[in-house]
Design a protein around this motif. Sequence first.
Motif, PDB file in Angstrom:
ATOM      1  N   GLY A 188       2.863  -6.126   6.651  1.00  0.00           N
ATOM      2  CA  GLY A 188       2.879  -5.752   5.231  1.00  0.00           C
ATOM      3  C   GLY A 188       3.725  -4.515   5.007  1.00  0.00           C
ATOM      4  O   GLY A 188       3.863  -3.676   5.899  1.00  0.00           O
ATOM      5  N   ARG A 189       4.320  -4.426   3.824  1.00  0.00           N
ATOM      6  CA  ARG A 189       5.184  -3.276   3.511  1.00  0.00           C
ATOM      7  C   ARG A 189       4.333  -2.099   3.043  1.00  0.00           C
ATOM      8  O   ARG A 189       3.599  -2.213   2.063  1.00  0.00           O
ATOM      9  N   VAL A 190       4.448  -0.998   3.769  1.00  0.00           N
ATOM     10  CA  VAL A 190       3.687   0.202   3.422  1.00  0.00           C
ATOM     11  C   VAL A 190       4.684   1.302   3.056  1.00  0.00           C
ATOM     12  O   VAL A 190       5.704   1.489   3.734  1.00  0.00           O
ATOM     13  N   LEU A 191       4.372   2.016   1.963  1.00  0.00           N
ATOM     14  CA  LEU A 191       5.240   3.082   1.469  1.00  0.00           C
ATOM     15  C   LEU A 191       4.558   4.428   1.708  1.00  0.00           C
ATOM     16  O   LEU A 191       3.442   4.657   1.239  1.00  0.00           O
ATOM     17  N   ILE A 192       5.212   5.300   2.465  1.00  0.00           N
ATOM     18  CA  ILE A 192       4.695   6.662   2.675  1.00  0.00           C
ATOM     19  C   ILE A 192       5.392   7.587   1.674  1.00  0.00           C
ATOM     20  O   ILE A 192       6.620   7.525   1.535  1.00  0.00           O
ATOM     21  N   VAL A 193       4.612   8.420   0.985  1.00  0.00           N
ATOM     22  CA  VAL A 193       5.203   9.315  -0.020  1.00  0.00           C
ATOM     23  C   VAL A 193       4.812  10.762   0.267  1.00  0.00           C
ATOM     24  O   VAL A 193       3.644  11.070   0.505  1.00  0.00           O
ATOM     25  N   ASP A 194       5.817  11.650   0.228  1.00  0.00           N
ATOM     26  CA  ASP A 194       5.542  13.085   0.299  1.00  0.00           C
ATOM     27  C   ASP A 194       6.391  13.795  -0.754  1.00  0.00           C
ATOM     28  O   ASP A 194       7.349  13.211  -1.285  1.00  0.00           O
ATOM     29  N   ASP A 195       6.017  15.039  -1.047  1.00  0.00           N
ATOM     30  CA  ASP A 195       6.787  15.779  -2.053  1.00  0.00           C
ATOM     31  C   ASP A 195       8.173  16.143  -1.529  1.00  0.00           C
ATOM     32  O   ASP A 195       9.152  16.073  -2.251  1.00  0.00           O
ATOM     33  N   ALA A 208       0.841  -1.198   0.000  1.00  0.00           N
ATOM     34  CA  ALA A 208       0.000   0.000   0.000  1.00  0.00           C
ATOM     35  C   ALA A 208       0.875   1.247   0.000  1.00  0.00           C
ATOM     36  O   ALA A 208       2.010   1.221   0.492  1.00  0.00           O
ATOM     37  N   VAL A 209       0.325   2.311  -0.579  1.00  0.00           N
ATOM     38  CA  VAL A 209       0.990   3.618  -0.551  1.00  0.00           C
ATOM     39  C   VAL A 209       0.152   4.555   0.309  1.00  0.00           C
ATOM     40  O   VAL A 209      -1.076   4.593   0.177  1.00  0.00           O
ATOM     41  N   VAL A 210       0.806   5.312   1.163  1.00  0.00           N
ATOM     42  CA  VAL A 210       0.128   6.374   1.920  1.00  0.00           C
ATOM     43  C   VAL A 210       0.693   7.704   1.445  1.00  0.00           C
ATOM     44  O   VAL A 210       1.889   7.979   1.607  1.00  0.00           O
ATOM     45  N   ALA A 211      -0.158   8.514   0.826  1.00  0.00           N
ATOM     46  CA  ALA A 211       0.249   9.838   0.354  1.00  0.00           C
ATOM     47  C   ALA A 211      -0.012  10.849   1.458  1.00  0.00           C
ATOM     48  O   ALA A 211      -1.093  10.862   2.055  1.00  0.00           O
ATOM     49  N   ILE A 212       0.965  11.703   1.720  1.00  0.00           N
ATOM     50  CA  ILE A 212       0.741  12.786   2.684  1.00  0.00           C
ATOM     51  C   ILE A 212       0.168  13.978   1.910  1.00  0.00           C
ATOM     52  O   ILE A 212       0.868  14.626   1.123  1.00  0.00           O
ATOM     53  N   ASN A 248       2.943  -0.349  -9.779  1.00  0.00           N
ATOM     54  CA  ASN A 248       1.709  -1.140  -9.872  1.00  0.00           C
ATOM     55  C   ASN A 248       1.098  -1.433  -8.500  1.00  0.00           C
ATOM     56  O   ASN A 248       0.728  -2.562  -8.195  1.00  0.00           O
ATOM     57  N   ILE A 249       1.011  -0.393  -7.689  1.00  0.00           N
ATOM     58  CA  ILE A 249       0.377  -0.532  -6.370  1.00  0.00           C
ATOM     59  C   ILE A 249      -1.025   0.067  -6.485  1.00  0.00           C
ATOM     60  O   ILE A 249      -1.193   1.183  -6.985  1.00  0.00           O
ATOM     61  N   ARG A 250      -2.024  -0.701  -6.047  1.00  0.00           N
ATOM     62  CA  ARG A 250      -3.416  -0.262  -6.225  1.00  0.00           C
ATOM     63  C   ARG A 250      -4.076   0.195  -4.935  1.00  0.00           C
ATOM     64  O   ARG A 250      -5.152   0.776  -4.967  1.00  0.00           O
ATOM     65  N   VAL A 251      -3.482  -0.126  -3.808  1.00  0.00           N
ATOM     66  CA  VAL A 251      -4.071   0.319  -2.531  1.00  0.00           C
ATOM     67  C   VAL A 251      -3.417   1.655  -2.174  1.00  0.00           C
ATOM     68  O   VAL A 251      -2.231   1.712  -1.821  1.00  0.00           O
ATOM     69  N   ILE A 252      -4.191   2.726  -2.305  1.00  0.00           N
ATOM     70  CA  ILE A 252      -3.667   4.075  -2.091  1.00  0.00           C
ATOM     71  C   ILE A 252      -4.472   4.735  -0.971  1.00  0.00           C
ATOM     72  O   ILE A 252      -5.696   4.815  -1.053  1.00  0.00           O
ATOM     73  N   GLU A 253      -3.772   5.195   0.044  1.00  0.00           N
ATOM     74  CA  GLU A 253      -4.418   5.852   1.171  1.00  0.00           C
ATOM     75  C   GLU A 253      -3.825   7.260   1.296  1.00  0.00           C
ATOM     76  O   GLU A 253      -2.727   7.532   0.801  1.00  0.00           O
ATOM     77  N   SER A 254      -4.561   8.141   1.943  1.00  0.00           N
ATOM     78  CA  SER A 254      -3.968   9.462   2.200  1.00  0.00           C
ATOM     79  C   SER A 254      -4.084   9.792   3.684  1.00  0.00           C
ATOM     80  O   SER A 254      -4.975   9.310   4.374  1.00  0.00           O
ATOM     81  N   VAL A 255      -3.123  10.586   4.130  1.00  0.00           N
ATOM     82  CA  VAL A 255      -3.216  11.166   5.470  1.00  0.00           C
ATOM     83  C   VAL A 255      -3.049  12.664   5.243  1.00  0.00           C
ATOM     84  O   VAL A 255      -2.203  13.081   4.456  1.00  0.00           O
ATOM     85  N   ARG A 286      -1.447  17.603   1.148  1.00  0.00           N
ATOM     86  CA  ARG A 286      -1.753  17.472  -0.269  1.00  0.00           C
ATOM     87  C   ARG A 286      -0.520  17.206  -1.132  1.00  0.00           C
ATOM     88  O   ARG A 286      -0.609  16.545  -2.161  1.00  0.00           O
ATOM     89  N   GLY A 287       0.640  17.747  -0.721  1.00  0.00           N
ATOM     90  CA  GLY A 287       1.815  17.701  -1.590  1.00  0.00           C
ATOM     91  C   GLY A 287       2.240  16.309  -2.037  1.00  0.00           C
ATOM     92  O   GLY A 287       2.809  16.135  -3.113  1.00  0.00           O
ATOM     93  N   GLY A 288       1.953  15.295  -1.211  1.00  0.00           N
ATOM     94  CA  GLY A 288       2.373  13.933  -1.553  1.00  0.00           C
ATOM     95  C   GLY A 288       1.462  13.225  -2.538  1.00  0.00           C
ATOM     96  O   GLY A 288       1.794  12.137  -3.028  1.00  0.00           O
ATOM     97  N   LEU A 289       0.298  13.849  -2.844  1.00  0.00           N
ATOM     98  CA  LEU A 289      -0.671  13.139  -3.696  1.00  0.00           C
ATOM     99  C   LEU A 289      -0.134  12.913  -5.108  1.00  0.00           C
ATOM    100  O   LEU A 289      -0.331  11.845  -5.692  1.00  0.00           O
ATOM    101  N   VAL A 290       0.546  13.928  -5.656  1.00  0.00           N
ATOM    102  CA  VAL A 290       1.014  13.809  -7.051  1.00  0.00           C
ATOM    103  C   VAL A 290       2.145  12.776  -7.162  1.00  0.00           C
ATOM    104  O   VAL A 290       2.053  11.847  -7.969  1.00  0.00           O
ATOM    105  N   PRO A 291       3.218  12.897  -6.348  1.00  0.00           N
ATOM    106  CA  PRO A 291       4.252  11.862  -6.468  1.00  0.00           C
ATOM    107  C   PRO A 291       3.745  10.477  -6.097  1.00  0.00           C
ATOM    108  O   PRO A 291       4.196   9.482  -6.677  1.00  0.00           O
ATOM    109  N   ALA A 292       2.798  10.387  -5.171  1.00  0.00           N
ATOM    110  CA  ALA A 292       2.264   9.060  -4.798  1.00  0.00           C
ATOM    111  C   ALA A 292       1.552   8.422  -5.980  1.00  0.00           C
ATOM    112  O   ALA A 292       1.680   7.212  -6.222  1.00  0.00           O
TER     113      ALA A 292
END
Length: 165
Positions: free
Chosen positions: A93-100, A35-39, A55-62, A41-47
């Motif tokens: 499970g491996r979770v990836l957090i993404v921010d700009d 899963a990817v967690v986008a921070i 090819n990750i389909r589970v996308i969450e935001s914080v 708003r800035g992390g939404l685009v790179p996420a």
Amino acid sequence: MNNPADKSFPVTWDQFHRDSRALAWRLTGMGGFEAVVAIARGGLVPAAIVARELNIRVIESVSVKSYDHQSQGQVRVLKPISEQVLEISKAGGRVLIVDDLVDTGATARAVRDMLPGAHFATVYAKPKGREMVDTFITEVSQDTWIFFPWDLDVAYVAPISGGTD
Ligand SMILES: O=P(O)(O)OC[C@H]1O[C@H](OP(=O)(O)OP(=O)(O)O)[C@H](O)[C@@H]1O
Ligand SMILES: [Mg+2]
């Protein structure tokens, strides 16, 4: 806490896409993420770009906010991480957090506390916050403000010589 930056580093959409893809390339060798967690708003685009490439389909935001324009304040969590994604992480499970970007690291610290064990990735990093990030692409000096393409417009600029045309 006011922290106005001396220099500016404007980033175009092309450049941001290229740098976000470079981040995805760097993450490919690090095992599958569930899963990817986008921070937001800035992390939404790179996420979105990273999730597409990996090819990750589970996308969450914080949703975390700490700046009003260039002035830093308290970190406020406006939308927490869903139970579904917290469970994935707790179950190993491996979770990836993404921010700009990471600047002082305050946002990264707050989100890391919510998801200990997750992999934290940003496109840009400043020295103060670099330690909070597992993977990033470009380091930018602490006294530089990064302007993202969604905050910019095309505008006239005066000639370097100082003339008017
Ligand atoms: O490392 P820090 O000093 O915490 O700064 C980095 C954070 O600041 C910005 O978000 P902001 O709070 O401005 O909200 P936004 O993403 O909605 O623009 C940026 O997108 C990072 O999330
Ligand atoms: Mg942000």
